[in-house]
Design a protein around this motif. Structure first.
Motif, PDB file in Angstrom:
ATOM      1  N   ARG A 223       0.501  -0.808  -0.302  1.00  0.00           N
ATOM      2  CA  ARG A 223       0.157  -0.121   0.113  1.00  0.00           C
ATOM      3  C   ARG A 223       0.595   1.446  -0.083  1.00  0.00           C
ATOM      4  O   ARG A 223       0.770   2.330  -0.655  1.00  0.00           O
ATOM      5  CB  ARG A 223      -0.916   0.081   1.241  1.00  0.00           C
ATOM      6  CG  ARG A 223      -0.187  -0.036   2.688  1.00  0.00           C
ATOM      7  CD  ARG A 223      -2.166  -0.469   3.356  1.00  0.00           C
ATOM      8  NE  ARG A 223      -0.827  -0.321   5.107  1.00  0.00           N
ATOM      9  CZ  ARG A 223      -0.276  -1.542   5.435  1.00  0.00           C
ATOM     10  NH1 ARG A 223      -0.464  -2.644   4.825  1.00  0.00           N
ATOM     11  NH2 ARG A 223      -0.396  -1.276   7.222  1.00  0.00           N
ATOM     12  N   LEU A 339      -3.930   4.779   7.500  1.00  0.00           N
ATOM     13  CA  LEU A 339      -2.938   3.282   6.816  1.00  0.00           C
ATOM     14  C   LEU A 339      -2.063   2.807   7.085  1.00  0.00           C
ATOM     15  O   LEU A 339      -1.673   1.584   7.536  1.00  0.00           O
ATOM     16  CB  LEU A 339      -3.079   3.525   5.165  1.00  0.00           C
ATOM     17  CG  LEU A 339      -3.893   3.350   3.979  1.00  0.00           C
ATOM     18  CD1 LEU A 339      -3.437   3.900   2.460  1.00  0.00           C
ATOM     19  CD2 LEU A 339      -5.343   2.591   4.146  1.00  0.00           C
ATOM     20  N   ILE A 402      -6.865  -2.838   1.960  1.00  0.00           N
ATOM     21  CA  ILE A 402      -7.804  -1.803   3.051  1.00  0.00           C
ATOM     22  C   ILE A 402      -8.804  -2.750   3.440  1.00  0.00           C
ATOM     23  O   ILE A 402      -8.589  -2.582   4.157  1.00  0.00           O
ATOM     24  CB  ILE A 402      -8.343  -0.304   2.319  1.00  0.00           C
ATOM     25  CG1 ILE A 402      -7.556   0.495   1.616  1.00  0.00           C
ATOM     26  CG2 ILE A 402      -9.527  -0.119   3.252  1.00  0.00           C
ATOM     27  CD1 ILE A 402      -7.771   1.726   1.478  1.00  0.00           C
TER      28      ILE A 402
END
Length: 419
Positions: A223, A339, A402
């Motif tokens: 990510r 995140l 996610i």
């Protein structure tokens, strides 16, 4: 007795003070013609000063992120004030001695380091003070960076014509040093366990971060690179248009140079409003949806823009591009917090901003190369539309990560409640 918490809105105002100061780098073009006329330097030589400053912004943000986390926002802000102040004042010395090398050293290197540290220090702090409204808070500060050129430009022009180039640097350097120092003195991290009023036990719930990683742990995840690619593409395409907006408007819709210059000034407002607007919207629709919106809007714009001849339609399209460009910068710190958590947000933000440094070189150079090769910017805009398609795909890929993180977090919460 527990210390009284600082006012988080005054923390935000302090962040804006720093960003309005360092954001004046975007008004560098005010010095271009006066320096060329006074010393006979070429446009390329003078422009390299700005490129160097942006390069060192990216590098110092990457390398000094750990300093921000270790020593806190106040010391980091003061360090930024010192470097930026010395950089601008030193530029005055460079002008007085007629030295291009000294100008590169002071404005490009010292000023650039001040830019990088000054950019990330208040932003990473704001994310911690506004866990409930991350987008709004970071959007406020980064909006200051976007609007800085509009504030600084007329002041620079008046000073240059009134007191000369060197004295303009001296006045600005001292002023920015004072503003940044006073702003930095109020900056501080919230106390451990602090939550905004109304979010205490039994009150409203603060959205939980999907993980708490260090900077070095974050760069081992997919990510991180998804974020880097999305920011890189958004900035590359946006900054290419920004760097060539004036000739592009003259070439595409036949504006006069004066009208094109006025359009560029108005688009600076779109850039600033896009920062606060998109970042605030991201608090409600989510950061992933915000980035997807950037790319869905810009794919058709970049594809059709070379063929648009109606001035009003053209203006609306480039306003959206400028707003998305600014919004990408303002939304990324909050996205990082969601995140990776706030453990080392400043350092992670610094790593991500290397995408800005790379894009600042790639975008304008590629657009200029296509213009030189074909005589038109149209080819580069079509290519950028293709890049946005890649970015759109990445904005969907990051959702897979996610989703997995959220499932893992829900499982953890479920188990802790059960035990």
């Amino acid at each position: 007795m527990q210390k009284k918490a600082k006012n988080r809105w005054l923390i935000a105002a302090s962040a804006v003070g720093i960003h309005i100061s360092i954001g004046s780098v975007y008004a560098w073009s005010n010095f271009t013609t006066p320096l060329m006329e006074e010393f006979g330097w070429t446009a390329k030589q003078v422009q390299f000063t700005f490129s160097l400053a942006i390069l060192f912004l990216g590098l110092s943000a990457a390398f000094m992120g750990h300093f921000v986390e270790k020593y806190g926002p106040k010391k980091s802000g003061l360090l930024a004030a010192l470097f930026f102040g010395v950089g601008i004042i030193g530029s005055g010395v460079a002008v007085n001695t007629g030295s291009l090398t000294l100008l590169y050293l002071f404005y490009g290197v010292f000023g650039g380091i001040g830019l990088g540290v000054g950019y990330i220090a208040p932003v990473s702090t704001l994310v911690k003070w506004f866990p409930d409204r991350r987008g709004l808070a970071t959007g406020l500060a980064i909006m200051g960076f976007g609007f800085a050129a509009a504030i600084a430009s007329p002041i620079m022009n008046d000073l240059i014509s009134g007191v000369g180039i060197a004295n303009t640097f001296f006045v600005l350097g001292i002023s920015y040093f004072i503003i940044m120092t006073l702003s930095s003195l109020y900056l501080a991290k919230p106390e451990e366990g602090w939550v905004p009023k109304g979010f205490s036990e039994g009150g409203k719930k603060i959205p939980q971060d999907l993980s708490q990683l260090t900077a070095n742990e974050s760069i081992k995840t997919r990510r991180f690179y998804y974020l880097w690619i999305m920011l890189f593409i958004n900035v590359t395409c946006g900054i290419a248009v920004i760097s060539a907006m004036k000739p592009l408007a003259v070439e595409s819709i036949g504006l006069t140079k004066e009208a094109a210059a006025a359009l560029v000034g108005g688009l600076g407002i779109a850039n600033g409003l896009g920062r606060i607007g998109w970042a605030s919207i991201s608090d409600y629709i989510g950061r992933a949806n915000t980035y997807t919106a950037f790319f869905l809007l810009q794919i058709p714009i970049f594809f059709f823009l070379p063929n648009i001849t109606t001035q009003s339609i053209y203006a609306v399209m480039v306003v959206i591009v400028y707003a998305c460009y600014g919004g990408g910068f303002a939304s990324i710190p909050a996205f990082i917090g969601d995140l990776f958590g706030t453990k080392q947000l400043g350092a992670i933000h610094g790593y991500i901003l290397t995408a800005w440094a790379a894009a600042g070189l790639v975008g304008p150079l590629f657009a200029a190369y296509i213009k030189d090769s074909t005589g038109s910017y149209a080819g580069s805009l079509t290519f950028f539309a293709g890049l946005f398609v890649i970015a759109l795909v990445v904005s969907f890929l990051i959702r897979i990560d996610i989703k997995k993180l959220r499932a893992k977090l829900d499982e953890k919460v479920k188990n802790s409640v059960a035990s």
